[in-house]
Design an enzyme around this catalytic site. Structure first.
Site, PDB file in Angstrom:
ATOM      1  N   LYS A 158      50.680  58.617  61.281  1.00 24.17           N
ATOM      2  CA  LYS A 158      50.819  58.938  59.856  1.00 24.17           C
ATOM      3  C   LYS A 158      49.848  58.037  59.096  1.00 24.17           C
ATOM      4  CE  LYS A 158      54.368  59.515  56.265  1.00 24.17           C
ATOM      5  NZ  LYS A 158      54.030  60.842  55.790  1.00 24.17           N
TER       6      LYS A 158
HETATM    7  N1  PMP Z   1      54.235  66.533  58.287  1.00 18.82           N
HETATM    8  C1  PMP Z   1      53.520  65.817  57.419  1.00 18.82           C
HETATM    9  C2  PMP Z   1      52.053  66.039  57.324  1.00 18.82           C
HETATM   10  C3  PMP Z   1      54.163  64.880  56.599  1.00 18.82           C
HETATM   11  O1  PMP Z   1      53.465  64.167  55.713  1.00 18.82           O
HETATM   12  C4  PMP Z   1      55.565  64.711  56.696  1.00 18.82           C
HETATM   13  C5  PMP Z   1      56.264  63.725  55.810  1.00 18.82           C
HETATM   14  N2  PMP Z   1      56.285  62.442  56.388  1.00 18.82           N
HETATM   15  C6  PMP Z   1      56.262  65.496  57.629  1.00 18.82           C
HETATM   16  C7  PMP Z   1      55.560  66.388  58.414  1.00 18.82           C
HETATM   17  C8  PMP Z   1      57.738  65.345  57.804  1.00 18.82           C
HETATM   18  O2  PMP Z   1      58.030  64.149  58.477  1.00 18.82           O
HETATM   19  P1  PMP Z   1      59.394  63.370  58.190  1.00 18.82           P
HETATM   20  O3  PMP Z   1      60.481  64.337  58.458  1.00 18.82           O
HETATM   21  O4  PMP Z   1      59.383  62.242  59.153  1.00 18.82           O
HETATM   22  O5  PMP Z   1      59.357  62.938  56.782  1.00 18.82           O
END
Ligand code: PMP
Length: 311
Positions: A158
């Site tokens: 991320k």
């Molecule tokens: N995909 C992307 C590109 C994101 O930015 C997020 C948000 N973090 C998610 C999926 C969902 O991940 P999470 O459930 O861990 O927030």
């Protein structure tokens, strides 16, 4: 507009919100060298509770490792810092944003000698795609931008830089009157939204793109995989062709910010009955019962934040 809170955690210390600034020549500003997290803290009857905190901090450390970025704190220490921060700011519910970045020092692409600074901030944040979206669903499009391809930017990390791609997807969607875009991967299969994972329901079965489809390994995605299993709804990870979206009974997004947001149309094709479907509703019900502390926390997903001591 962001509503400031009192404190931000920086490299082990709580500092004033307004002091959490960086130099314009910090490595991250030119080269996008940051990794971050987004975590929600929910209000429960026994006080604030942070949802899946260790899993988020583990992903943060993983994200940094992929980029050979050395964070001076363990996932456990970062989790403790998050609890300390929420408590210090006296919030009942909030969004928590940990960030590690390559800071001020050398200039040039190689940032290995620059310090890695770690910040945690939190603030009050409502529903990402709007309060109404959770009940009514949102209108979205398939983006003309692909998700980052393998061997370009690693999707399992991320990283701040990934969100240039996300911004293109989101801006195009908004410019064309949609509230979000769905990106395809470099093979043309469904990947994810600009900041959400995606789930498709057909004939009572749920499918979501696999990690190999350039998706972020979402913590909410993982939550849904578990909750669907518990609700006896067949669920699997598999390749999703674009056209499966148009003939689906239901499609919904998952994410920390978006939580579980139903999609009511894609490229102006009405999905199902054009509103939240029964699978999304059942999952939302279970999800919100757990995060708000109304159902038993059977997986130990909530980290309680002790009340700030009165002085
Ligand atoms: N995909 C992307 C590109 C994101 O930015 C997020 C948000 N973090 C998610 C999926 C969902 O991940 P999470 O459930 O861990 O927030």
């Amino acid at each position: 507009m962001l509503k400031p809170t009192e404190k931000i955690w920086r490299n082990g210390e709580l500092i004033r919100w307004q002091d959490a600034t960086i130099h314009v020549l910090s490595h991250v500003v030119s080269y996008g060298s940051s990794v971050f997290e987004g975590i929600r803290c929910y209000e429960t009857k026994s006080g604030p509770a942070i949802f899946r905190l260790p899993e988020h901090m583990r992903r943060m450390v993983d994200s940094a490792r992929i980029y050979r970025m050395e964070i001076a704190y363990t996932a456990q220490q970062l989790s403790e810092a998050a609890v300390e921060l929420v408590r210090a700011n006296g919030l009942n519910s909030c969004y928590i944003r940990p960030i590690a970045l390559r800071g001020y020092g050398d200039m040039g692409v190689f940032g290995g000698k620059n310090p890695v600074d770690v910040y945690l901030a939190c603030w009050e944040w409502g529903k990402y795609l709007g309060e109404e979206a959770l009940a009514q669903g949102v209108d979205v499009c398939v983006s003309s931008w692909n998700r980052i391809a393998p061997n370009t930017l690693p999707a399992l990390s991320k990283a701040g830089a990934n969100y240039m791609n996300s911004q293109l997807i989101k801006m195009e969607a908004l410019a064309n009157g949609y509230s979000e875009g769905i990106a395809l991967d470099s093979n043309g299969y469904v990947s994810e939204g600009s900041g959400e994972n995606i789930f498709v329901v057909r004939d009572g079965k749920i499918i979501t793109p696999p990690l190999g489809a350039s998706v972020l390994p979402g913590i909410t995605r993982d939550t849904i995989l578990k909750l669907a299993h518990d609700l006896n709804i067949p669920v699997s990870e598999g390749i999703v062709p674009r056209e499966l979206l148009y003939i689906a009974d239901e499609v919904f997004f998952s994410g920390t910010a978006a939580e579980i947001t139903p999609i009511r149309s894609i490229d102006r094709y009405t999905i199902g009955k054009g509103r939240r479907g029964p699978v999304a509703e059942a999952l939302q019900k279970e999800f919100f019962a757990i995060v708000e502390g109304r159902a038993e926390d059977r997986y130990g997903w909530l980290t309680p934040v002790p009340a700030a001591q009165l002085v």
